[in-house]
Write a protein that holds these residues in place. Structure first.
Motif, short mmCIF file in Angstrom:
data_model
loop_
_atom_site.label_atom_id
_atom_site.label_comp_id
_atom_site.label_asym_id
_atom_site.label_seq_id
_atom_site.Cartn_x
_atom_site.Cartn_y
_atom_site.Cartn_z
N VAL A 215 0.84 -1.19 0.00
CA VAL A 215 0.00 0.00 0.00
C VAL A 215 0.89 1.24 0.00
CG1 VAL A 215 -1.81 1.29 1.17
CG2 VAL A 215 -1.79 -1.21 1.30
N ASN A 216 0.76 2.06 -1.05
CA ASN A 216 1.43 3.35 -1.09
C ASN A 216 0.50 4.39 -0.50
OD1 ASN A 216 3.65 2.28 -2.36
ND2 ASN A 216 3.04 2.88 -4.42
N SER A 217 0.96 5.07 0.55
CA SER A 217 0.17 6.12 1.18
C SER A 217 1.08 7.30 1.45
CB SER A 217 -0.47 5.61 2.49
OG SER A 217 0.51 5.00 3.31
N GLY A 218 0.97 8.34 0.61
CA GLY A 218 1.91 9.44 0.73
C GLY A 218 3.31 8.95 0.43
N HIS A 219 4.26 9.21 1.34
CA HIS A 219 5.64 8.80 1.12
C HIS A 219 5.98 7.46 1.76
CE1 HIS A 219 6.71 10.23 5.27
NE2 HIS A 219 5.66 11.00 5.04
N LEU A 220 4.95 6.79 2.33
CA LEU A 220 5.19 5.50 2.97
C LEU A 220 4.69 4.35 2.11
CD1 LEU A 220 4.30 6.01 6.75
CD2 LEU A 220 6.46 6.41 5.57
N THR A 221 5.39 3.22 2.20
CA THR A 221 4.93 1.98 1.58
C THR A 221 4.84 0.92 2.68
OG1 THR A 221 5.96 2.46 -0.55
CG2 THR A 221 5.44 0.16 -0.08
N THR A 222 3.66 0.31 2.81
CA THR A 222 3.42 -0.74 3.80
C THR A 222 3.28 -2.06 3.06
OG1 THR A 222 2.29 0.83 5.25
CG2 THR A 222 1.93 -1.51 5.67
N THR A 223 4.07 -3.07 3.45
CA THR A 223 4.09 -4.36 2.77
C THR A 223 3.65 -5.47 3.72
OG1 THR A 223 5.94 -3.60 1.39
CG2 THR A 223 5.48 -5.96 1.41
N ALA A 224 2.72 -6.31 3.27
CA ALA A 224 2.21 -7.41 4.08
C ALA A 224 1.99 -8.64 3.21
CB ALA A 224 0.90 -7.01 4.74
N LEU A 225 1.94 -9.82 3.87
CA LEU A 225 1.63 -11.06 3.17
C LEU A 225 0.21 -11.52 3.50
CD1 LEU A 225 5.00 -13.00 3.55
CD2 LEU A 225 4.12 -11.81 1.54
N GLY A 226 -0.15 -11.50 4.75
CA GLY A 226 -1.49 -11.88 5.18
C GLY A 226 -1.71 -11.33 6.56
N THR A 227 -2.46 -10.26 6.68
CA THR A 227 -2.54 -9.55 7.95
C THR A 227 -3.68 -8.55 7.90
OG1 THR A 227 -1.26 -8.19 9.48
CG2 THR A 227 -0.96 -7.76 7.16
N SER A 228 -3.85 -7.76 8.97
CA SER A 228 -4.86 -6.69 8.97
C SER A 228 -4.26 -5.46 9.64
CB SER A 228 -6.14 -7.14 9.71
OG SER A 228 -5.87 -7.47 11.05
N PHE A 229 -4.49 -4.32 9.03
CA PHE A 229 -3.89 -3.10 9.53
C PHE A 229 -4.69 -1.89 9.07
CE2 PHE A 229 -1.93 -4.42 5.59
CZ PHE A 229 -1.92 -3.29 4.80
#
Length: 366
Positions: A215-229
């Motif tokens: 997920v690209n959100s502004g200047h951050l990238t969040t990477t997951a395989l199987g999760t909730s956030f």
């Protein structure tokens, strides 16, 4: 309330409007066509409401042979009418259901652009009409800011005052807060699932070890395989990533030194301009309050609280007078009206308020 004052959410909740969009009910169809004739300025809200209803429709059924024949008869009729209109150098939309009715009011400004592709457009329109209660309908959109999303992309949006959810093709679910949108490729690539977020959303990611969910959100990238956030990334505010289950990696694309692997209950707050990068625990109830129809202020600066109320209720707030410096507000409001919230805040923040439709004025006395 008069329907002429309806917001997008009001249209979504109106039973007769739902019958028109989801069932193409004859009496409802006549009413809403007359309504649009009287209030053409409401076409934007009606269009958004229809899009939300079609997205939320989960009903699936098979077409009978008669329905299939009827559907393609509609296609043939549309093509014949548009071919005839081509000769006469004019165009006309046949009012088959809510979609066609709404399009009539947008047609004039689109007429020249569509002229070269009329026959193909007619077939697509008839197919959408025939299958609108069976499949989700998405709005395609090109996104210039992310090269990997340029080709064929889909945008799903929750307008101000509305919260919505969507299931992606990989089985992941995304819950959008008011005034938020996600954009993603029509078909995920073989090596990753990339999404761009503006606003706030809660993600329930389906496991796929071969395709990380990014997920690209502004200047951050969040990477997951199987999760909730949860990610909060409204414009001109800091970005907050809060992990509920599983593990995620958060990276600052503008500063490689800022990276973190989060465990459940941990979050990141990041602000590019203020050089903020903070990893800490968070209050789960507070972070997910918006999903439970609860608006939470916790020593929240009033200016930020105003932005939250504008998104939450789909209103525009104007301030008269000067807001006291360092004024912050606190409170928890579950499924409350805007009036009740303003009434509660007005005592501690010492302002008066006035609500007129979707316009709100706060007045601070010297």
């Amino acid at each position: 309330m008069s329907k002429s004052e309806y917001s997008t959410e009001d249209f979504v909740l109106d039973p007769d409007f739902r019958k028109w969009v989801l069932e193409n009910h004859p009496e409802s169809k006549i009413y809403w066509e007359d309504f649009l004739n009287q209030y053409p300025e409401k076409v934007k809200e009606i269009f958004q409401a229809r899009e939300i209803l079609v997205h939320l429709s989960r009903e699936k059924k098979e077409l009978s042979q008669d329905q299939v024949e009827s559907l393609f008869a509609n296609i043939s009729r549309e093509i014949a009418l548009l071919q005839k209109a081509e000769v006469a150098e004019s165009s006309k939309v046949v009012s088959l259901d809510s979609w066609a009715t709404i399009q009539r009011y947008n047609l004039e400004k689109e007429r020249m652009r569509r002229r070269r592709n009329r026959i193909r457009w007619a077939a697509s329109l008839a197919l959408i009409l025939g299958f609108s209660t069976i499949f989700y309908w998405f709005k395609g959109e090109s996104v210039n800011s992310s090269p990997e999303l340029v080709a064929e992309s889909v945008t799903f949006e929750a307008p101000a005052g509305v919260k919505s959810s969507i299931s992606l093709e990989d089985g992941s679910k995304v819950h959008l807060n008011s005034g938020s949108r996600i954009t993603y490729p029509k078909n995920f690539s073989e090596d990753k699932r990339l999404i761009r977020l503006e606003g706030e959303a809660f993600f329930e990611v389906a496991k796929d070890p071969n395709r990380p969910f990014m997920v690209n959100s502004g200047h951050l990238t969040t990477t997951a395989l199987g999760t909730s956030f949860n990610i909060k990334a409204y414009p001109n505010q800091f970005v907050a990533v809060s992990l509920v289950t599983g593990k995620v990696r958060v990276e600052d694309q503008n500063n490689q030194a800022n990276q973190a692997l989060l465990s459940p209950g941990e979050g990141i707050q990041a602000d590019l301009e203020k050089h903020l990068w903070k990893q800490s625990k968070f209050d789960l109830e507070e972070i997910l309050a918006w999903m439970n129809k609860t608006l939470v202020f916790k020593n929240t600066p009033l200016k930020e609280a105003i932005l939250q109320m504008e998104n939450w209720y789909g209103v525009k707030v104007q301030v008269a007078g000067e807001i006291p410096k360092d004024l912050s507000v606190s409170g928890k409001f579950k499924d409350e009206t805007l009036q009740n919230i303003l009434e509660g805040l007005s005592f501690s923040a010492r302002f008066s308020y006035k609500i007129q439709g979707k316009q709100v004025q706060l007045t601070f006395k010297p």
